[in-house]
Structure formats: C-alpha cells, structure tokens
Write an enzyme that holds these catalytic residues in place. Structure first.
Site: not given
Lengths: 266, 395
Positions: B161, B291, B320, B325, B381, B383
């Site tokens: 992401c 984010h 979002k 997202h 940000f 994974f």
C-alpha cells in the site's frame, strides 16, 4: 550521454549449482567446469524461528544473496537502503492462492496472504537485519534486473549513499510454468557505493543504449542467462569474475538496453 | 530535494472518472463505497468499485494487455486530457526523455485467478491467458509505456500500500540524475479475489463502510483506482498556482509482516524524512492526508506517529471513507487529492457521522474546512512495514 556511476563493494550469488559468489566466480571465470544442479535455498539463520518457518524459496534466496553481499563488503545491513527486483516474487505461494481461490473453499491462510505481496522479501529483510532504512521493490518482467540496477544507481548517485541491491527469481510450478517459464532459482546481491574507497571492487558506469544485449561466453551460461530475469546480470558477473576491464550490454526493455563499463579497482 | 512540478494530473476511483467528480465527492462527503457484488465474492463487505471498467475496450494494438487493471489504467488515462498533456511533453522533451513509474500491488492478477477456474482436464491454463501482459506485476507500466510509445525507463514499484507513493521518489531520482526530464507517476490497482479474501483472512475487512479514526472502526473497505501525474522539472519562476512535489521520505518498520509497529516508529521516521527533504518544519504543513485505513492497529499507530511529528494541532483526515482503500494506487490517488485540496482551498473531512477515537490525540477533521492551504503531507504505509510520506505544495 547521461551516466550513472557507482562502486561495487560486495557481491552475493546463488544459482543452479552455485551456492555463493566464490563458487560463482570460479565457474564464471572458467577455473571450474560448470555443472548446474537444482538451486539450493539456504535457511536464513538471521530470522527468528517463527518467521523462518513461514518463508519459502524466494525469501531464502533474496535474503541469502543480500546478506552475503553485505558481509563481503564489510558493511552492516541496518543502515543500508535496500532495493529488491524480481519478475515473479513467490511463485509457489502465488500458485497455492490461485488454487484455493478456484476451489469451493476460498479461505486463504493469513501467512499465505502476507507472503503474496511482492515486498515480502523486503519485509523479512527488515525483520532479519533490524534495518529501518528505506526499501523498495521493483518489478519489470524480463527487464527486472536492469530496472533494479537503474533504480539502485540513481539512489546511490542522488542520495550519495551506499545501498544493497538484490535481484532474484525462482521457477513457477505448473500450470503457470507453461505460461511463464523460469528455469530455476537465481539471485544476485551487490553493495554499491557512491565513492571509491579501500573496499571498492569494481567501478560501474551505466548508460542506456539501443545495442543488443551481450551473450555469455558459453552455451550453458547463455541458457542460464536467458532462463531467469535475475540471471540477465551474467555478462556483467563474467567480467567481474575474470577481473577484466570491459563494457557489456545487459538486457532491459524492448526499446533500450543497459550499457555498463566495468573497471576493476584492485 | 529540488521541487518538481506536477504539470498535469488525473484520478479515477469509485467516486467517478476524473478530477471534477473526485472534487465533487470530496466537497460533498459522498462515498463511493457500496455492498460488494464483485465477481463471485461471498464476503460481507463494502467495496469502492469503479463504474465502467469492464466496458472499457483496450486499444486494439494493445489487446494482449486486456485485463481489469489495464482497463482501469486506460479509463484513467482518458480523463482530464491527461493523454494530451503526455503527448505535449513527448513533443517537447522526446520519447526517450520520459519515464514511467507506477505503483500496483496486484496488477492484473485477476486474470490468473479467472484462468485457474478454467483449467482443462490436464490442469493447464486456457490458451488465451497471457501472463506477461496481464498477470505480471509490471504489465501496467508496460501498458502505459506502450500506450504512449515512450522509450525512457519504465517499471512498477510493488510495495503493497505504499507502492504509488514511493514512485515519486524513484521518478525524482531519475530526473535529478539527468537520466530523464519528466515522468508519468501514479498507481493503478483493481479489485481481485486475492486481496478481498486475503485481507478477510487477516480479519481486516469491515462489514460496513470503513470509518477511519472512529472509536468503533472495524477494518478496511477495499477500493480500486487509477491515478496519474506528470512530473517535470520546475520552471525557474513557478506560477503562483503551480503545485509541486516538495519532499518525500521513506522508511521500514523492521517489525512485523502484517502489523504496523504499535507506536508507528517507522511511520514517524518517514514523515520526518519527508519534512527534511522539503526543508520544512512540522508547523509549515497545513493539512495531512493520513493513510487512515480504518483498521484498529493502523489508525492507532499512525495517530501516535503523527502526533509525535506534528503535535496535535495540524488538521488531518483520511479520505478512504470516500474512495475505499485503493491499496497500491492509494499513494497516487491521495497525492492527487492533496493537489486538489491545495488548488481548491479546502481540507476534506470525514464522510459520515463518526465518533472520534479519544485515544488518538490529533486534530482529526470530521467536516470539510474551507481555507487556503499551501502545503500538504500525505502518508502511505504498507504490509511488510514499508512507509512513505510525501509533501506537496505551492513553490
């Protein structure tokens, strides 16, 4: 013509019948006859046991060549930005997810899912090395090695900072293997620096060119070069293994290739 | 860093194709999220699907690239005269002096998911499945490069992401080093089963439209988007309405594969580096586009990190709830939203009635605020603990 410059300070390599750069060097400069065998993927002892259990071939390959290059350069990984380049990432994990999604029970395991992101090796690298330095992951199909090298040299030049560059690809299981054939696992790692120092092994000068990519000097190595996107590095490694001064052209996009002038520093 | 000009930009997401619809949704707080009826997905969740993607016919000469992700890319490229701006840049600078750097997490993976359903009796994939130009992560940068016949460097960055935020850094370095003069950057990510079932397996998908920074937030709503920006060297004397990339910062968490560092250490490092790269102080930032995924852990960690860097008085929000997202496209989409906020003098607030999480001590906007603003920070940000922050603003 615009150039990018860097100095190689350390190298790591794993491939079919090649377990480390020293073995690769001996094969590539012709000291030892090349007998390819299935690529062996070493366990990464730097990872905590829980994480180690979750890693497949691709993470083992990427981390091993990266850590070998960093050790070869006499650096520590935790302040080096890391650039990863791969065409396919964790192909076996990808296949397992597709099989599950095509079945009646689509429950993917959480570990499978987090291993499916292209930056899984970068994530495990951070956990293994404790490095909070930036990492990036480049994908460019057969141009992946060239794209990652370009990104790495641009980082070294513009940020005026050392980095570790890791390129790797593993084979696909069927049925994807028939749609995208990668012969076997191959990975290479470099520590690259902006200035010449006592630890410099080779000076690199990169430009883009329209010329055709250089081939390897033997049929068996040429088959390896064409069999894996990461192995497109081989003409460069052959020069370095022989401690020669030479210019080679590496495969990149259909519209351009990468020209490298290589000069030994010692 | 030397600022770069955002000479043209466009975005297509669940709230519509192009800037006008994006701006209207942000102004009105309209959400593009709807109950998921994508493909055969049987998860109770809301998604931000783009209308018209499936009807988008891939240009005939590029038909091998046919997949949802490239259809979405082409739909995006056709908005806001973006293609004309690229053609003009090509005429001015040359095909070999422009690069393509796009972020995606899954690219055309849906094509492979569908192909696996149609394996023959020997287990082979259908003959019309073309791996290189669909499933491979780089199919979208390859598609866009060929769409414009650009011959400069091109690649995909795939860091989950944060992907399409990090492309700004790659493009900047390639321009700064003199390898190219301009770059198409952005991100394209589209709905697929891997992400819907994958995030669901982690318990991170909400059964209701996502509510970032709400005390009862329960996870993400997955969306899809195509965002494109043309980055060029800034003119010696920028116009007063020019919007620039002023800074970027990147870091890694070195903590966990699917959970952020609980105190957001990596996140705050990325924000600090973005400020340093822009030669700005925290107080110089007028608004932060967070984010803000609406997972309990992301928003708590990002809130802590944001407070550490910016204190609690810089207005901030996540968009979002409006777009969903959009994963690998989020950084690019939210850079466009940041540019729209600057160009139209407003800070977008939350989308619905919400109860702010009292444990997160930042100035979270629940309503739009109309106010001139000159500099915006945008967080992305991902994974694997990958963090990127951008600073955009007037020169």
């Amino acid at each position: 013509m615009q150039k990018l410059l860097a100095y190689i300070e350390g190298i790591g390599a794993i491939g079919p019948g090649i377990n480390n750069w020293k073995e690769g060097q001996a094969v590539l400069c012709g000291d030892v006859e090349y007998h390819p065998q299935k690529t062996v993927y070493p366990a990464v002892s730097a990872l905590p046991p829980t994480e180690r259990r979750r890693t497949g071939k691709v993470v083992k390959l990427a981390l091993s060549v990266g850590l070998e290059a960093v050790a070869d350069a006499g650096q520590t990984a935790n302040d080096l930005p890391a650039i990863f380049a791969s065409s396919g990432g964790d192909t076996y994990n990808c296949h397992a997810i597709f099989e599950t999604l095509a079945s009646d029970d689509r429950s993917i395991s959480p570990t499978r899912f987090h291993n499916s992101v292209a930056n899984a090796p970068a994530g495990y690298w951070g956990i293994a090395t404790g490095s909070m330095a930036p990492s990036t992951v480049v994908c460019d199909f057969d141009a992946s090695f060239g794209a990652g090298l370009l990104e790495s040299l641009a980082q070294v030049a513009v940020d005026n900072r050392r980095c570790v560059y890791i390129s790797y690809d593993i084979d696909y299981p069927e049925p994807l293997n028939s749609a995208r054939t990668i012969s076997d696992g191959f990975g290479v790692g470099f520590v690259l620096a902006p200035q010449q120092s006592a630890s410099s092994l080779y000076a690199l000068e990169l430009t883009l060119t329209q010329e055709k990519a250089s081939s390897c000097t033997s049929q068996i190595l040429e088959a390896l070069r064409l069999g894996s996107p990461a192995a497109r590095v081989l003409p460069m490694l052959q020069v370095v293994a022989g401690n020669e001064t030479a210019r080679v052209v590496l495969d990149y996009l259909d519209t351009s290739r990468i020209s490298l002038t290589l000069t030994p520093c010692r | 860093m030397t600022p770069l000009l955002l000479s043209h930009y466009t975005a297509t997401s669940a709230v519509g194709c192009g800037l006008e619809k994006t701006l209207a949704a942000l102004h009105n707080g309209t959400s593009g999220l709807a109950l998921c009826d994508f493909d055969t997905v049987d998860i109770e969740t809301f998604v931000g699907a783009v209308a018209g993607v499936e009807e988008e016919a891939i240009r005939h000469d590029l038909r091998d690239y046919h997949c949802r992700n490239n259809q979405l890319a082409q739909l995006g490229l056709r908005q806001d005269n973006f293609s004309a701006a690229v053609e003009a840049a090509i005429a001015r600078l040359g095909r070999d002096r422009i690069g393509v750097f796009l972020g995606t997490s899954t690219s055309g993976i849906l094509q492979a998911e569908l192909a696996y359903r149609h394996r023959d009796s020997t287990g082979q994939l259908p003959a019309d499945f073309i791996y290189a130009t669909t499933q491979n992560c780089s199919s979208v940068s390859d598609f866009v490069r060929h769409y414009f016949s650009i011959t400069g460097p091109a690649m995909v960055i795939s860091t989950a992401c944060s992907s399409s935020a990090k492309v700004f850094g790659s493009a900047y370095r390639m321009i700064e080093s003199g390898m190219i003069d301009a770059a198409i950057v952005g991100g394209v990510d589209s709905l697929c089963l891997t992400t819907l079932y994958g995030f669901n397996s982690l318990g991170l998908v909400s059964a209701e439209p996502c509510r970032p920074f709400d005390v009862d937030r329960s996870g993400i709503s997955i969306g899809e988007a195509a965002a494109f920006l043309l980055l060029e060297r800034a003119p010696a004397e920028p116009a007063s309405d020019d919007i620039m990339l002023l800074g970027f910062g990147e870091s890694s968490d070195a903590y966990h594969m699917s959970s952020p560092h609980p105190e957001g250490l990596g996140a705050s490092k990325a924000m600090e580096m973005a400020l340093a790269s822009a030669c700005l102080a925290a107080a110089d930032i007028d608004y932060i586009n967070l984010h803000g995924t609406a997972t309990p852990s992301n928003d708590a960690a990002e809130g802590a990190a944001t407070r550490r860097v910016f204190g609690s008085s810089v207005p901030a929000s996540s968009t979002k709830g409006i777009t969903g997202h959009t994963l690998g496209a989020a950084g690019g989409l939210e850079a466009v939203i940041a540019a729209l906020a600057i160009a139209h003098n407003f800070m977008p607030g939350g989308v619905s009635e919400m109860q702010l999480d009292p444990a997160i001590e930042i100035d979270y906007l629940t309503r739009n605020r109309e106010q001139p603003l000159t500099r915006v920070a945008s967080n992305s940000f991902g994974f694997g603990g990958t963090n990127c922050s951008l600073v955009l603003g007037r020169a």
